[in-house]
Design a protein around this motif. Sequence first.
Motif, PDB file in Angstrom:
ATOM      1  N   MET A   1      -0.989  47.383 -13.668  1.00 26.87           N
ATOM      2  CA  MET A   1      -1.540  47.442 -12.319  1.00 26.87           C
ATOM      3  C   MET A   1      -3.051  47.188 -12.384  1.00 26.87           C
ATOM      4  N   ASN A   2      -3.557  46.239 -11.572  1.00 26.12           N
ATOM      5  CA  ASN A   2      -4.971  45.902 -11.657  1.00 26.12           C
ATOM      6  C   ASN A   2      -5.840  46.970 -11.008  1.00 26.12           C
ATOM      7  N   ARG A   3      -7.113  46.922 -11.347  1.00 28.79           N
ATOM      8  CA  ARG A   3      -8.040  47.967 -10.921  1.00 28.79           C
ATOM      9  C   ARG A   3      -8.211  48.005  -9.400  1.00 28.79           C
ATOM     10  N   THR A   4      -8.250  46.842  -8.778  1.00 21.87           N
ATOM     11  CA  THR A   4      -8.442  46.800  -7.321  1.00 21.87           C
ATOM     12  C   THR A   4      -7.310  47.516  -6.594  1.00 21.87           C
ATOM     13  N   LEU A   5      -6.081  47.270  -7.017  1.00 15.57           N
ATOM     14  CA  LEU A   5      -4.935  47.912  -6.383  1.00 15.57           C
ATOM     15  C   LEU A   5      -4.952  49.418  -6.620  1.00 15.57           C
ATOM     16  N   ILE A   6      -5.329  49.808  -7.842  1.00 18.80           N
ATOM     17  CA  ILE A   6      -5.421  51.246  -8.144  1.00 18.80           C
ATOM     18  C   ILE A   6      -6.444  51.915  -7.238  1.00 18.80           C
ATOM     19  N   ALA A   7      -7.607  51.278  -7.088  1.00 13.96           N
ATOM     20  CA  ALA A   7      -8.657  51.848  -6.241  1.00 13.96           C
ATOM     21  C   ALA A   7      -8.205  51.938  -4.787  1.00 13.96           C
ATOM     22  N   LEU A   8      -7.503  50.913  -4.298  1.00  8.78           N
ATOM     23  CA  LEU A   8      -7.033  50.923  -2.911  1.00  8.78           C
ATOM     24  C   LEU A   8      -6.006  52.030  -2.682  1.00  8.78           C
ATOM     25  N   LEU A   9      -5.087  52.206  -3.639  1.00 12.71           N
ATOM     26  CA  LEU A   9      -4.077  53.260  -3.491  1.00 12.71           C
ATOM     27  C   LEU A   9      -4.715  54.649  -3.515  1.00 12.71           C
TER      28      LEU A   9
END
Length: 424
Positions: A1-9
């Motif tokens: 899972m990429n960092r951007t998606l992790i931050a958004l979640l």
Amino acid sequence: MNRTLIALLAALESLLAVGIGLGITVVPLSLMWAVQLDSGIGWDVFYRAAADIWLVGHGVDLTVTLDPVLAANVGLAGAEKPFLISIAPLFFSVLTILLGVRLGRKSLESGARFVGPVAAISTFGGLTVLIALSSINANAMPTMWMALSFPTAIFGAGLFIGARGEIGHSGGRAERLQQRVTDWAFGLPLQVRAVLTSSLRGGIAAAAIVVGISAVVLSVLLIANFSTILGLYEGLQGGGGGSLILTAAQLMFMPNFVMWVASWFVGTGFALGTGSSVSPVGTELGLVPALPILGAMPTADLAFGFVGLIVPIAAGFFAAFFVRPSLVRGLGGAPALRWLIFTVFGIALVGGALIGFMAWASGGAAGPGRLVDVGPNALRTGGVAAVEFLIAATLGLYAGSRSPSKPAASTPAKTPENSPSSSR
């Protein structure tokens, strides 16, 4: 899972945490506004009230200035001057911590180290700033430095608690720091480690037992005094909407009420205004807040109220009794008297500090005049609880030493019947 998606979640989870807590007050107050459209009061007033309640629930002090006409109708000394609201409905803080723990457990599972937690805390902090700024009003002014820091700190504490099991496996500085702390702890003498561990376990257990029993007793009191509480509801004549709001407000203060019962068991009791006292040794009440739940509390002296002191004594006794086996194992056999004494004082210190902290969090100023003093006295409650735990823990460790130990398993002796030679 990429960092951007992790931050958004993580940011979305934080948004939900704020939304759930704030929505608990916004929704009922909005319903009240909807049924009173002809009153001429805008929805923004109800929103600011909801935001103020959410902030106060996270320990933020609120300075209130009443309209002169309303202040005159209140009938309390000092109502015409600005006064402080500092008693926090602990439901909001407990909810925020639990939501933080939930997010913390998932935040580092992706292997992205601190992207999730940083995004979560940043989002929660940013939303808190917006709520604090939108709640500013001349009649109700939150203490801004508290509003900008306390809710986020509480959420961050929950996040850390939830993620603590993953932090040491995340690599980088966090893992190195945990390794240093672990090395330092294991570098301590064996006896010191055993005493510290037993003190923490025993103190936390003793405080938890007192609070747990207090919660059960409060539930029993509410059921037993249901008719009295219902009569107080009818006497207020608040209608369906008013009764709903009042019930919701009392539920938000339920953790506070549990701690008030705990302070009663400790023996110090609690106040419902300056000069009042509700304790095992006596009850002195004046004008009390119009809360139906207070119909469950004693209104006169109880002949056998001192029996309530058994609760903290029993809590300290059993906590020390059950912690003794692990203490003995940690000390490597028969413990010296000085280590037992250190452990007893450690249990008393930890348990008393926890009870005192929870007593402090459950009280505060609830209004002008005599309502500036509501709840238990934290220092006195914590100190008395520590003394009770000290006595009880001493008895518990002594009783543990007198309990019969489990005999070691012995190997059955060989007999001619069961020996290998006899079978030939």
